[in-house]
Design a protein around this motif. Structure first.
Motif, mmCIF file in Angstrom:
data_model
loop_
_atom_site.group_PDB
_atom_site.id
_atom_site.type_symbol
_atom_site.label_atom_id
_atom_site.label_comp_id
_atom_site.label_asym_id
_atom_site.label_seq_id
_atom_site.Cartn_x
_atom_site.Cartn_y
_atom_site.Cartn_z
ATOM 1 N N LEU A 40 0.796 -1.221 0.000
ATOM 2 C CA LEU A 40 0.000 0.000 0.000
ATOM 3 C C LEU A 40 0.841 1.290 0.000
ATOM 4 O O LEU A 40 0.435 2.319 0.535
ATOM 5 C CB LEU A 40 -1.015 0.027 1.153
ATOM 6 N N ARG A 43 -1.971 3.239 -3.338
ATOM 7 C CA ARG A 43 -3.256 2.599 -3.036
ATOM 8 C C ARG A 43 -4.365 3.559 -3.429
ATOM 9 O O ARG A 43 -4.108 4.668 -3.837
ATOM 10 C CB ARG A 43 -3.357 2.196 -1.542
ATOM 11 N N PRO A 46 -8.336 4.712 -8.089
ATOM 12 C CA PRO A 46 -7.861 5.421 -9.288
ATOM 13 C C PRO A 46 -6.326 5.497 -9.377
ATOM 14 O O PRO A 46 -5.764 5.425 -10.472
ATOM 15 C CB PRO A 46 -8.470 6.819 -9.137
ATOM 16 N N ARG A 86 -3.543 -6.930 -6.199
ATOM 17 C CA ARG A 86 -4.647 -6.642 -5.264
ATOM 18 C C ARG A 86 -5.945 -6.921 -6.030
ATOM 19 O O ARG A 86 -6.156 -6.339 -7.097
ATOM 20 C CB ARG A 86 -4.610 -5.201 -4.753
ATOM 21 N N CYS A 152 -11.834 6.317 4.911
ATOM 22 C CA CYS A 152 -10.613 5.931 4.209
ATOM 23 C C CYS A 152 -9.958 7.178 3.615
ATOM 24 O O CYS A 152 -10.069 8.280 4.175
ATOM 25 C CB CYS A 152 -10.929 4.879 3.143
ATOM 26 N N ASN A 153 -9.296 7.054 2.476
ATOM 27 C CA ASN A 153 -8.740 8.225 1.804
ATOM 28 C C ASN A 153 -9.114 8.183 0.345
ATOM 29 O O ASN A 153 -8.823 7.207 -0.357
ATOM 30 C CB ASN A 153 -7.214 8.279 1.945
ATOM 31 N N THR A 154 -9.784 9.227 -0.091
ATOM 32 C CA THR A 154 -10.270 9.305 -1.474
ATOM 33 C C THR A 154 -9.780 10.592 -2.117
ATOM 34 O O THR A 154 -10.409 11.119 -3.029
ATOM 35 C CB THR A 154 -11.811 9.283 -1.498
ATOM 36 N N ALA A 158 -5.191 9.080 -3.226
ATOM 37 C CA ALA A 158 -5.867 7.868 -3.720
ATOM 38 C C ALA A 158 -6.047 7.910 -5.229
ATOM 39 O O ALA A 158 -6.586 6.972 -5.820
ATOM 40 C CB ALA A 158 -7.230 7.728 -3.046
ATOM 41 N N THR A 159 -5.609 9.013 -5.822
ATOM 42 C CA THR A 159 -5.784 9.221 -7.265
ATOM 43 C C THR A 159 -4.456 9.769 -7.798
ATOM 44 O O THR A 159 -3.493 9.892 -7.037
ATOM 45 C CB THR A 159 -6.905 10.256 -7.516
ATOM 46 N N THR A 164 -11.579 11.838 -5.500
ATOM 47 C CA THR A 164 -12.971 11.591 -5.922
ATOM 48 C C THR A 164 -13.914 12.179 -4.854
ATOM 49 O O THR A 164 -14.348 13.323 -4.984
ATOM 50 C CB THR A 164 -13.210 10.086 -6.127
ATOM 51 N N GLN A 191 -5.883 4.836 6.840
ATOM 52 C CA GLN A 191 -5.811 5.751 5.695
ATOM 53 C C GLN A 191 -6.500 7.072 6.001
ATOM 54 O O GLN A 191 -6.131 8.120 5.472
ATOM 55 C CB GLN A 191 -6.473 5.109 4.458
ATOM 56 N N GLY A 230 -15.638 6.812 -1.358
ATOM 57 C CA GLY A 230 -15.226 6.375 -2.695
ATOM 58 C C GLY A 230 -15.675 4.944 -2.947
ATOM 59 O O GLY A 230 -16.525 4.407 -2.222
ATOM 60 N N ASP A 232 -14.169 0.965 -4.672
ATOM 61 C CA ASP A 232 -13.144 0.144 -5.340
ATOM 62 C C ASP A 232 -13.725 -0.632 -6.506
ATOM 63 O O ASP A 232 -13.005 -0.989 -7.442
ATOM 64 C CB ASP A 232 -12.504 -0.808 -4.342
ATOM 65 N N ASN A 241 -16.073 -1.181 -1.059
ATOM 66 C CA ASN A 241 -15.174 -0.111 -0.621
ATOM 67 C C ASN A 241 -14.515 -0.556 0.681
ATOM 68 O O ASN A 241 -14.775 -1.662 1.192
ATOM 69 C CB ASN A 241 -15.955 1.204 -0.453
ATOM 70 N N LYS A 242 -13.676 0.302 1.212
ATOM 71 C CA LYS A 242 -12.888 -0.024 2.404
ATOM 72 C C LYS A 242 -13.739 -0.615 3.528
ATOM 73 O O LYS A 242 -14.842 -0.136 3.792
ATOM 74 C CB LYS A 242 -12.190 1.267 2.863
ATOM 75 N N PHE A 307 -11.972 -5.013 2.515
ATOM 76 C CA PHE A 307 -13.101 -4.293 1.895
ATOM 77 C C PHE A 307 -14.412 -4.918 2.334
ATOM 78 O O PHE A 307 -14.432 -6.045 2.826
ATOM 79 C CB PHE A 307 -12.989 -4.358 0.360
HETATM 80 O O1 MRU Z 1 -6.836 -0.426 0.703
HETATM 81 P P1 MRU Z 1 -6.922 0.914 0.027
HETATM 82 O O2 MRU Z 1 -6.323 2.005 0.814
HETATM 83 O O3 MRU Z 1 -6.410 0.849 -1.393
HETATM 84 O O4 MRU Z 1 -8.495 1.192 -0.064
HETATM 85 C C1 MRU Z 1 -8.928 2.387 -0.663
HETATM 86 C C2 MRU Z 1 -10.382 2.580 -0.625
HETATM 87 O O5 MRU Z 1 -11.129 1.732 -0.177
HETATM 88 C C3 MRU Z 1 -10.915 3.825 -1.245
HETATM 89 O O6 MRU Z 1 -12.075 4.247 -0.602
HETATM 90 C C4 MRU Z 1 -11.236 3.564 -2.730
HETATM 91 O O7 MRU Z 1 -10.158 2.966 -3.371
HETATM 92 C C5 MRU Z 1 -11.616 4.800 -3.447
HETATM 93 S S1 MRU Z 1 -10.245 5.913 -3.605
HETATM 94 C C6 MRU Z 1 -10.750 7.223 -4.523
#
Ligand code: MRU
Length: 331
Positions: A40, A43, A46, A86, A152-154, A158-159, A164, A191, A230, A232, A241-242, A307
């Motif tokens: 990670l 991660r 996107p 992943r 989490c982190n969006t 995360a992009t 997002t 996160q 966000g 996945d 999602n997370k 998730f």
């Molecule tokens: O395990 P991670 O940190 O990759 O999980 C990320 C999430 O679950 C985010 O909410 C998701 O990928 C959307 S990020 C814009």
């Protein structure tokens, strides 16, 4: 700064080091990239799409080939390894497949390299553009003075950039709206506390950290107006999602707090349903250690899914770069 970029190889912000240190690391081989994805260091769906795309380009540059056939075989094998590093976020394989398909149309080693890198750069560029569009569209759902809960982190991290769900907050703030964010820690890898709080504070956006368990009291006290998360993978019947997102959605539904999901269209995997998707299970050490400190008896049994699945009946709307989709979700 972009979360991931190409300069002779892949460079990315090592997110395992945040918030203490913003360190950029190089991935010079597909093996190094896969290690970074698994731990990670990169991660978020996107960002993984861009990582997958750049990963195929990297496979074309990482060694010398004696023939185009040998090169293409290496690309196909590398693509499979990257995509399976992943399993839950569909974006990783979307990025991989897109660049692989283009690259295989090349007729010489140099041409394959050029095509692969060009396509990967396009994937990264498009991510920033679509996030800005998601931000602008989603910001319409935010009123001046809103308190938003996120998970989490969006965001930027995360992009490739902007984010997002957090990109929506960013766009609303840019439009001059006053927005207060509550960020859940997002145990076990934090996160939310490590990354969301870090990037929002860096941008001067009002953020308050809460434990994941505080969600109920926050809603009961009416301290939260809307939830933005966000995704996945979005399938016919719900959203992956997370871990913890489902619990959050149940709490939101009980308290009649709107629960919004923001994601690019590439996260939609509408030929699938809940039962078709593999939920990544991660190691026991994530739960029983904090650094070197034991948080639980060392031999305790552990279940650590990364998730969960939230049925569409709990989702108020899905925001993509093309608009807002409302129930009954006739995709
Ligand atoms: O395990 P991670 O940190 O990759 O999980 C990320 C999430 O679950 C985010 O909410 C998701 O990928 C959307 S990020 C814009």
């Amino acid at each position: 700064m972009r979360t991931i970029f190409w300069k002779e190889c892949i460079w990315l912000i090592d997110q395992t080091k945040l918030p203490e240190k913003e360190e950029i690391i190089a991935c010079r081989t597909v093996k190094e990239l896969i290690e970074a994805i698994k731990k990670l260091a990169i991660r978020g769906a996107p960002a993984l799409e861009a990582a997958g795309a750049y990963g195929v380009a990297l496979a074309s540059f990482e060694k010398e080939f004696s023939s185009i056939e040998e090169m293409k075989e290496h690309l196909i094998n590398s693509a499979r390894l990257i995509a399976s590093s992943r399993p839950t976020a569909v974006n990783l394989s979307v990025g991989v497949e897109r660049v692989l398909k283009k690259a295989l149309s090349g007729n010489s080693i140099d041409e394959v390299r050029e095509i692969a890198l060009r396509e990967a750069e396009k994937v990264a560029e498009e991510d920033v553009e679509r996030n800005k569009r998601i931000g602008k569209i989603g910001a319409k759902l935010i009123d001046d003075g809103d308190a938003i809960l996120t998970y989490c982190n969006t965001g930027r991290l995360a992009t490739v950039d902007w984010g997002t769900a957090l990109g929506i907050v960013r766009s609303a703030v840019e439009e001059g709206k006053r927005v207060k964010v509550f960020a859940c820690e997002t145990r076990p890898l934090n996160q939310g506390s490590r990354l969301t709080c870090y990037e929002l504070m860096k941008d001067g956006i009002d953020v308050t950290l809460i434990t994941d368990a505080a969600v109920g009291i926050l809603m009961r006290k009416r301290l939260v107006k809307k939830v933005f998360v966000g995704a996945d993978r979005i399938v016919q019947d719900g959203v992956f999602n997370k871990i913890g997102t489902f619990t959050l959605a149940i709490a939101a539904s009980y308290h009649r707090v709107p629960f919004y999901v923001a994601a690019p269209k590439s996260t939609l995997d509408l030929t699938k349903t809940e039962k078709d998707v593999v939920i990544e299970e991660r190691g026991r050490e994530e739960l029983i250690y904090c650094g070197n400190r034991l948080l639980a008896p060392k031999d305790v049994k552990v279940y650590n899914p990364a998730f969960d699945f939230t049925p569409l009946s709990l989702v108020s709307a899905i925001i993509t770069e093309d608009g807002i989709i409302y129930p009954p979700y006739n995709f």
